[in-house]
Design a protein around this motif. Structure first.
Motif, PDB file in Angstrom:
ATOM      1  N   SER A 191       0.719  -1.193  -0.086  1.00  0.00           N
ATOM      2  CA  SER A 191       0.008   0.072   0.017  1.00  0.00           C
ATOM      3  C   SER A 191       0.812   1.407  -0.067  1.00  0.00           C
ATOM      4  O   SER A 191       1.902   1.305   0.359  1.00  0.00           O
ATOM      5  CB  SER A 191      -0.952   0.031   1.234  1.00  0.00           C
ATOM      6  N   LEU A 192       0.150   2.571  -0.197  1.00  0.00           N
ATOM      7  CA  LEU A 192       0.736   3.831  -0.030  1.00  0.00           C
ATOM      8  C   LEU A 192       0.099   4.368   1.044  1.00  0.00           C
ATOM      9  O   LEU A 192      -1.062   4.323   1.187  1.00  0.00           O
ATOM     10  CB  LEU A 192       0.726   4.480  -1.449  1.00  0.00           C
ATOM     11  N   MET A 193       0.957   4.800   1.910  1.00  0.00           N
ATOM     12  CA  MET A 193       0.249   5.882   2.969  1.00  0.00           C
ATOM     13  C   MET A 193       0.219   7.264   2.284  1.00  0.00           C
ATOM     14  O   MET A 193       1.267   7.957   2.047  1.00  0.00           O
ATOM     15  CB  MET A 193       1.090   5.739   4.213  1.00  0.00           C
ATOM     16  N   VAL A 194      -1.036   7.739   2.766  1.00  0.00           N
ATOM     17  CA  VAL A 194      -1.363   9.241   2.175  1.00  0.00           C
ATOM     18  C   VAL A 194      -2.023  10.105   3.574  1.00  0.00           C
ATOM     19  O   VAL A 194      -2.635   9.322   4.262  1.00  0.00           O
ATOM     20  CB  VAL A 194      -2.512   9.054   1.140  1.00  0.00           C
ATOM     21  N   GLN A 195      -1.442  11.191   3.360  1.00  0.00           N
ATOM     22  CA  GLN A 195      -1.826  12.274   4.034  1.00  0.00           C
ATOM     23  C   GLN A 195      -3.010  13.071   3.780  1.00  0.00           C
ATOM     24  O   GLN A 195      -2.635  13.609   2.677  1.00  0.00           O
ATOM     25  CB  GLN A 195      -0.656  13.031   4.792  1.00  0.00           C
ATOM     26  N   ARG A 196      -4.195  13.090   4.026  1.00  0.00           N
ATOM     27  CA  ARG A 196      -5.060  13.894   3.507  1.00  0.00           C
ATOM     28  C   ARG A 196      -6.070  14.298   4.662  1.00  0.00           C
ATOM     29  O   ARG A 196      -6.780  13.658   5.511  1.00  0.00           O
ATOM     30  CB  ARG A 196      -5.861  12.839   2.621  1.00  0.00           C
ATOM     31  N   GLN A 197      -6.241  15.905   4.822  1.00  0.00           N
ATOM     32  CA  GLN A 197      -6.966  16.396   5.545  1.00  0.00           C
ATOM     33  C   GLN A 197      -6.858  15.820   7.040  1.00  0.00           C
ATOM     34  O   GLN A 197      -7.882  15.574   7.687  1.00  0.00           O
ATOM     35  CB  GLN A 197      -8.767  16.187   5.161  1.00  0.00           C
ATOM     36  N   GLY A 198      -5.638  15.725   7.380  1.00  0.00           N
ATOM     37  CA  GLY A 198      -5.340  15.411   8.824  1.00  0.00           C
ATOM     38  C   GLY A 198      -5.466  14.062   9.036  1.00  0.00           C
ATOM     39  O   GLY A 198      -5.307  13.822  10.461  1.00  0.00           O
ATOM     40  N   ARG A 199      -5.583  13.201   8.045  1.00  0.00           N
ATOM     41  CA  ARG A 199      -5.825  11.598   8.482  1.00  0.00           C
ATOM     42  C   ARG A 199      -4.737  10.961   7.499  1.00  0.00           C
ATOM     43  O   ARG A 199      -4.506  11.357   6.552  1.00  0.00           O
ATOM     44  CB  ARG A 199      -7.105  11.164   7.927  1.00  0.00           C
ATOM     45  N   ALA A 200      -4.268   9.940   8.104  1.00  0.00           N
ATOM     46  CA  ALA A 200      -3.445   8.988   7.199  1.00  0.00           C
ATOM     47  C   ALA A 200      -4.206   7.980   6.919  1.00  0.00           C
ATOM     48  O   ALA A 200      -4.885   6.988   7.482  1.00  0.00           O
ATOM     49  CB  ALA A 200      -2.160   8.370   8.176  1.00  0.00           C
ATOM     50  N   LEU A 201      -4.170   7.539   5.445  1.00  0.00           N
ATOM     51  CA  LEU A 201      -5.036   6.679   4.842  1.00  0.00           C
ATOM     52  C   LEU A 201      -4.314   5.573   3.896  1.00  0.00           C
ATOM     53  O   LEU A 201      -3.222   6.047   3.330  1.00  0.00           O
ATOM     54  CB  LEU A 201      -5.837   7.193   3.833  1.00  0.00           C
TER      55      LEU A 201
END
Length: 538
Positions: A191-201
């Motif tokens: 997977s890739l870890m993504v930071q978006r709008q204050g959350r790690a997805l």
């Protein structure tokens, strides 16, 4: 579709593309046409500014040869928002292993890329290449390379509506990828870890393509290598090394004796009404014989404020504008001047008026050309005396010492800081000067014209080094190779040691050639799209 909201339920796509610039969008379009599902993860906002730069650690540049701002743009369309639109094909010699260029040679041929040029031209709004692209002269110099310009270089606005309606492409904006998670064996991306709008997805897909630009692709891979030191060739491998751009500038004025060649090297229009122009090059044979790097040359009009143009007509147009103060109001300041021209007063222009017997014959045409060059989108102001600044645009040697590394400077960003040591070496500079010398010899021997150097002796080399400045083309940081010991990705742009991770863009070029990289990078992305579709069918 364009995903919104903080919590997004994203499907597992066939391909996840990191970056929505020209390369990422071209790849997504290719995959969509072939029936694959695509997720594009873009750090920038869909519309307007964002604070995305806060997610990336600062970059420390070790010298003044590298740009520090204006290199990239986040958001839909990416750096196409800054792109001038120039489209140029590679040369056959760029793919060959050249004995005088260490670390040269591609694991693919030019034909492998050429097959995708037509689609790349269309995607970049350049139309078809002109039929009349043959050499005007042969021998030591050639004019076979043609440069064209995109009619609409900013790609974001052109693709937004289609992306919104697409059933196969999902765009996730304001999402910064900060980690690549590998499975325990390290052979596959989980997977890739993504930071978006204050959350790690976590983002999951079957295949992943990094298309975020040379520096950012390298940063993400280097950050991953911290946790997997043996991956991507290890600390002494090619990742982050062989950093190249192009060195460009002026060290001479060309004066034509042959008007046919002058016209051939000027802007023309094809049957579709699109502008194109030929580039002048030292022939491949002469480059080989003289151990030269590839370089192209084109004409830049001298400013009418620079009396070095030698034209009484141009001086007659300039003086009233200058004396009245209108020149400063009307001039855009983009026309280059010689060093002497930047220091001139009116005296040199008055000398042009007195010494030019063709002043009145040239005046009306020069006035018309001056107005036309301001109104036409692509036009070099014709010189009544056939004098132009000769612009060079040259490749650099791929050397491992020119590199980027992670910087341990403290930062609150999700991605670590970078240190960039972009080098211009003596052989880069020497090749530019010697290429001019060969061209000057050809001009004189063929009766085509001559060069007048703006500097004397060793000062030419110093001038080339002073003008050496890039950071926009970002070539070589994840170079392509047949042997994993020599590069980062294989002939299909896949990481040598990760089964489902790819890199797209100029970072995979082993050498840069004389061509501006956007068109070849998009062509390679389209080739990658065909490969990924074939892989899925298999």
């Amino acid at each position: 579709m364009i995903a919104g909201g903080a919590a997004v339920d994203l499907p597992v796509a066939d391909v996840c593309i990191v970056g929505a610039g020209p390369v990422g969008l071209a790849l997504a379009s290719s995959l969509e046409e072939r029936g694959l599902s695509v997720l594009i993860v873009e750090a920038g906002a869909l519309d307007g500014p964002s604070n995305v730069s806060d997610n990336f650690g600062p970059i420390d540049y070790t010298n003044a040869h590298h740009a520090t701002a204006g290199m990239t743009s986040h958001g839909l369309g990416g750096t196409s928002a800054l792109w001038g639109g120039r489209c140029v094909e590679f040369d056959d010699l760029d793919f060959a292993e050249r004995a005088h260029v260490p670390h040269s040679g591609w694991p693919i041929s030019h034909a492998d890329v050429r097959d995708h040029y037509a689609a790349a031209f269309a995607f970049l709004n350049c139309g078809a290449a002109p039929a009349d692209g043959k050499d005007v002269h042969g021998g030591d110099a050639v004019t076979s390379t043609v440069e064209r310009w995109s009619a609409r270089p900013a790609l974001g606005p052109l693709h937004k509506a289609h992306l919104r309606a697409s059933k196969r492409i999902t765009l996730l904006s304001e999402a910064t990828v900060f980690a690549i998670e590998l499975e325990p064996e390290g052979l596959v991306v989980e997977s890739l870890m993504v930071q978006r709008q204050g959350r790690a997805l976590p983002i999951r897909a079957k295949n992943y393509v990094l298309a975020g630009g040379g520096l950012e692709n390298a940063r993400l891979l280097l950050a991953t290598q911290r946790h997997w030191p043996a991956k991507f060739g290890g600390p002494q491998g090619a990742l982050g090394r062989f950093y190249q751009g192009h060195i460009t500038g002026h060290i001479s004025v060309i004066e034509f004796a042959d008007k046919r060649v002058e016209k051939a090297l000027s802007f023309q229009k094809d049957k579709e009404g699109r502008h194109f122009r030929r580039r002048l090059q030292v022939s491949a044979g002469r480059q080989h014989d003289n151990h030269l790097l590839n370089a192209a040359f084109w004409l830049d009009a001298l400013s009418i404020a620079d009396a070095a143009h030698g034209s009484g007509a141009l001086s007659a147009l300039y003086l009233p504008l200058a004396i009245s103060g209108l020149y400063g109001m009307l001039s855009e300041g983009r026309a280059p001047k010689t060093a002497r021209g930047r220091q001139q007063g009116y005296r040199e222009h008055l000398l042009n008026l007195r010494s030019d017997p063709a002043l009145f014959r040239d005046l009306a045409a020069s006035a018309s050309n001056l107005i036309g060059s301001r109104l036409a989108g692509r036009r070099t102001l014709p010189s009544p005396k056939g004098r132009y600044l000769l612009r060079y645009h040259a490749e650099q040697r791929p050397i491992p010492e020119s590199r980027v590394v992670l910087d341990d400077s403290p930062s609150n960003a999700y991605l670590p800081a970078l240190k960039v040591n972009y080098l211009v070496d003596d052989e880069d500079v020497d090749s530019v000067v010697r290429s001019h010398q060969l061209l000057d010899h050809w001009l004189g021997e063929s009766g085509t014209g001559k060069l007048a150097y703006l500097h004397e002796g060793p000062e030419c080399r110093q001038a080339v080094r002073r003008q050496a400045f890039d950071g926009y083309h970002q070539i070589g940081l994840a170079r392509m190779s047949k042997d994993p010991r020599d590069g980062v990705v294989n002939a299909d742009c896949r990481l040598h040691d990760v089964a489902n991770l790819y890199v797209a863009g100029s970072a995979v070029f082993p050498t840069g050639g004389q061509a501006n990289p956007t068109l070849p990078a998009v062509a390679l992305a389209l080739r990658l799209g065909a490969h990924l579709a074939q892989t899925r069918r298999a």
